[in-house]
Scaffold this active site. Structure first.
Site, PDB file in Angstrom:
ATOM      1  N   GLY A 265     -13.411  16.275-115.701  1.00  0.00           N
ATOM      2  CA  GLY A 265     -12.352  16.971-115.645  1.00  0.00           C
ATOM      3  C   GLY A 265     -12.114  17.859-114.140  1.00  0.00           C
ATOM      4  O   GLY A 265     -12.572  16.920-113.059  1.00  0.00           O
ATOM      5  N   SER A 266     -11.753  18.860-113.778  1.00  0.00           N
ATOM      6  CA  SER A 266     -11.451  19.356-112.602  1.00  0.00           C
ATOM      7  C   SER A 266     -12.578  19.832-112.129  1.00  0.00           C
ATOM      8  O   SER A 266     -13.302  20.446-112.735  1.00  0.00           O
ATOM      9  CB  SER A 266     -10.308  20.504-112.920  1.00  0.00           C
ATOM     10  OG  SER A 266     -10.683  21.588-113.263  1.00  0.00           O
ATOM     11  N   GLU A 293     -18.443  14.596-113.518  1.00  0.00           N
ATOM     12  CA  GLU A 293     -17.579  13.619-112.524  1.00  0.00           C
ATOM     13  C   GLU A 293     -16.107  14.330-112.642  1.00  0.00           C
ATOM     14  O   GLU A 293     -15.472  14.760-113.603  1.00  0.00           O
ATOM     15  CB  GLU A 293     -17.221  12.170-113.098  1.00  0.00           C
ATOM     16  CG  GLU A 293     -16.551  11.435-112.084  1.00  0.00           C
ATOM     17  CD  GLU A 293     -15.022  11.339-112.208  1.00  0.00           C
ATOM     18  OE1 GLU A 293     -14.477  11.830-111.123  1.00  0.00           O
ATOM     19  OE2 GLU A 293     -14.766  10.702-113.213  1.00  0.00           O
ATOM     20  N   CYS A 327      -8.851   9.453-111.546  1.00  0.00           N
ATOM     21  CA  CYS A 327      -9.553  10.150-110.309  1.00  0.00           C
ATOM     22  C   CYS A 327      -9.779   9.424-109.324  1.00  0.00           C
ATOM     23  O   CYS A 327     -10.479   9.797-108.257  1.00  0.00           O
ATOM     24  CB  CYS A 327     -10.922  10.793-111.029  1.00  0.00           C
ATOM     25  SG  CYS A 327     -11.556   9.778-112.264  1.00  0.00           S
TER      26      CYS A 327
END
Length: 543
Positions: A265-266, A293, A327
């Site tokens: 995620g962020s 990640e 991403c």
């Protein structure tokens, strides 16, 4: 108890179906799309194998058709999260005691079910709920998730066989113990495969899991949870708890039996969780394993020797497939002055004719961004570029959310290498490029390395091997996955283990043995067949 030592063939990557007019799966997928699109299902929590309905509901809508509700899902709160953690604790002893081959059999079966009778369901749910084309869904919800299941089973088998040497009169071995407690898996919207991998990788190694999926991916993730149940996953091993992060996270992170976090995620959310775990560190039974990640500001650096045609094609694929919501998507580009006009013209010509719309129309290359918040955030970056004297919007820039969250593929030229759009993660179909003098290739590499806090993926395009070698060296810590004359997306399980460092995560390489090792705590065992019977050593003999 069966005492066989199982023999597993080396896994191979699942072939990608083209879904062209000759594909026998094309009609099946279209039929499943029509079926799922024509219904609104109710999705419960799954705690200890029991379906739980809280009455607090969220909606899953099609991003490309946001008036269509595909599902309503019940949302977990602190009470349900606590119950899920208790269920994970209750299931833990039996799951850990099960022979590891029997545990792995569940996930081998899940991979085979997904490759056959569940393939259309997972692909269709991903296309409708996450607005992916048939190709993007196939490489994600089918092939990559199948690969995660099959390759991780293979890696787990190899890990169990990894044992120390034994000398005469003794036997040494490692007991690869599951962690003491539960693992919290928090998964993103953009890859159904990541949604499936993050809870199953720890479970394969004997752990029990709380799985919080992204609200915008609940539909496909729920169908995968159903698949796992059909594959024989016992109750309580993976507990499905969708809900708001502010409701799920604090309760789970406060539990003394938290043993690990598996996150995608962020960067901001991950750093906040790490901070919370640090604040709580004295209260945990064991130090939690933290695997994450996070973001990326992925790059292509082009050398003056680059093949213009290949460079332009891979810019388009790397930046705009799945609307740039990977991403790993190329988000910044460094172009030498000599190639700038030709590359710009090729990319602009392609973007002007790039088909965009509903995934139901198989002719489309792009669909909609995931939701209203993403639409607003991405549009904000485009508007910033339009209003700035330091940038020019070369192509695209149109945004329309009247029926779906559509943003046209956008190309921005930055006049300054540290322009905002060259530094910050956008997570949308926006690529920003900077033109550098051919003679300043070394400086361009230095700028690339220092401009962004992220280090996930990157690529060098160069026909001159000296330039490729130089980029490999200068950008060694700039990307966990590095590509030469290829786009910086599309890592394949078993071929390019995925993950980055710096602000991009812990680089524990999903789709490799390195990740699975994080979910066990080895115990070294020595058995002495001929133990000493006298405390004295020979050196102690009298003179």
């Amino acid at each position: 108890m069966i005492n066989a030592i199982h023999s597993l063939a080396e896994p191979v990557n699942e072939p990608v179906d083209s879904y062209d007019a000759r594909s026998p799966r094309r009609a099946e997928l279209k039929a499943k799309l029509a079926e799922l699109r024509g219904q609104t299902i109710e999705i419960p929590l799954l705690i200890g194998g029991k379906e739980v309905r809280t009455g607090r509901k969220g909606k899953v809508v099609s991003p490309h058709e946001h008036g269509r509700v595909l599902a309503e899902f019940h949302m977990a709160g602190p009470e349900e999260v606590a119950a899920a953690a208790d269920a994970a604790a209750a299931a833990r002893a039996e799951w850990q005691a099960m022979p590891w081959q029997a545990r792995l059999a569940v996930f081998r079966k899940a991979g085979d079910l997904l490759a056959t009778e569940w393939r259309a369901t997972l692909n269709a749910a991903t296309m409708l709920g996450q607005s992916k084309t048939a190709h993007q869904a196939e490489i994600d919800a089918a092939c990559e998730l199948i690969d995660f299941l099959r390759f991780n089973v293979h890696y787990a088998t190899k890990l169990m066989a990894e044992q120390p040497a034994s000398q005469p009169q003794m036997w040494n071995y490692l007991d690869h113990r599951p962690l003491e407690g539960f693992v919290l898996a928090i998964t993103p919207f953009n890859f159904t495969a990541i949604g499936g991998n993050l809870p199953t990788a720890p479970a394969m190694m004997g752990n029990t899991v709380l799985w919080k999926p992204a609200s915008t991916a609940v539909l496909s993730n729920w169908h995968f949870m159903r698949l796992l149940r059909e594959a024989g996953l016992p109750p309580g091993v993976i507990n499905f708890v969708p809900g708001a992060g502010r409701e799920v996270g604090p309760t789970a992170l406060a539990r003394p039996d938290l043993a690990g976090v598996h996150f995608t995620g962020s960067t901001g959310v991950f750093q906040g969780m790490w901070r919370t775990i640090g604040d709580n560190i004295a209260s945990y039974k064991t130090y939690p394993r933290i695997v994450g990640e996070t973001g990326g500001k992925d790059f292509i650096v082009a050398h003056s020797s680059a093949d213009v045609e290949a460079l332009a094609a891979n810019i388009v694929r790397g930046a705009y497939e799945y609307q740039g919501q990977k991403c790993s998507a190329c988000s910044r580009l460094y172009l030498p002055q000599s190639l700038y006009p030709a590359v710009r013209d090729r990319v602009v010509d392609t973007l002007r004719s790039l088909p965009m719309g509903s995934p139901l129309d198989f002719r489309n290359f792009m669909c909609a961004v995931i939701d209203a918040k993403a639409f607003k955030d991405i549009k904000g970056y485009i508007d910033f570029a339009k209003a700035s004297d330091d940038a020019v919007v070369v192509a695209g820039g149109e945004c329309d959310d009247s029926e779906g969250y559509f943003i046209s593929p956008t190309l921005v030229q930055a006049k300054k290498h540290d322009f905002k759009l060259m530094q910050e993660e956008i997570f949308g179909p926006v690529l920003t490029f900077y033109v550098y003098p051919d003679a300043e290739f070394d400086k361009a590499l230095e700028i690339c390395d220092s401009t962004s806090p992220y280090a996930l993926t990157g690529a060098i395009f160069a026909q001159d091997r000296r330039a490729a070698v130089k980029a490999m060296e200068r950008l060694r810590h700039s990307a966990g996955n590095f590509y030469i004359n290829d786009k910086p997306t599309g890592a394949v399980v078993g071929q390019q283990p995925f993950g980055g460092a710096r602000a991009s995560g812990t680089n524990d390489k999903a789709g490799s043995p390195l990740n699975l090792m994080r979910w066990v705590s080895p115990r070294a065992v020595k058995e002495n067949f001929v133990p000493a019977r006298d405390y004295r050593y020979p050196y102690m003999e009298a003179e």
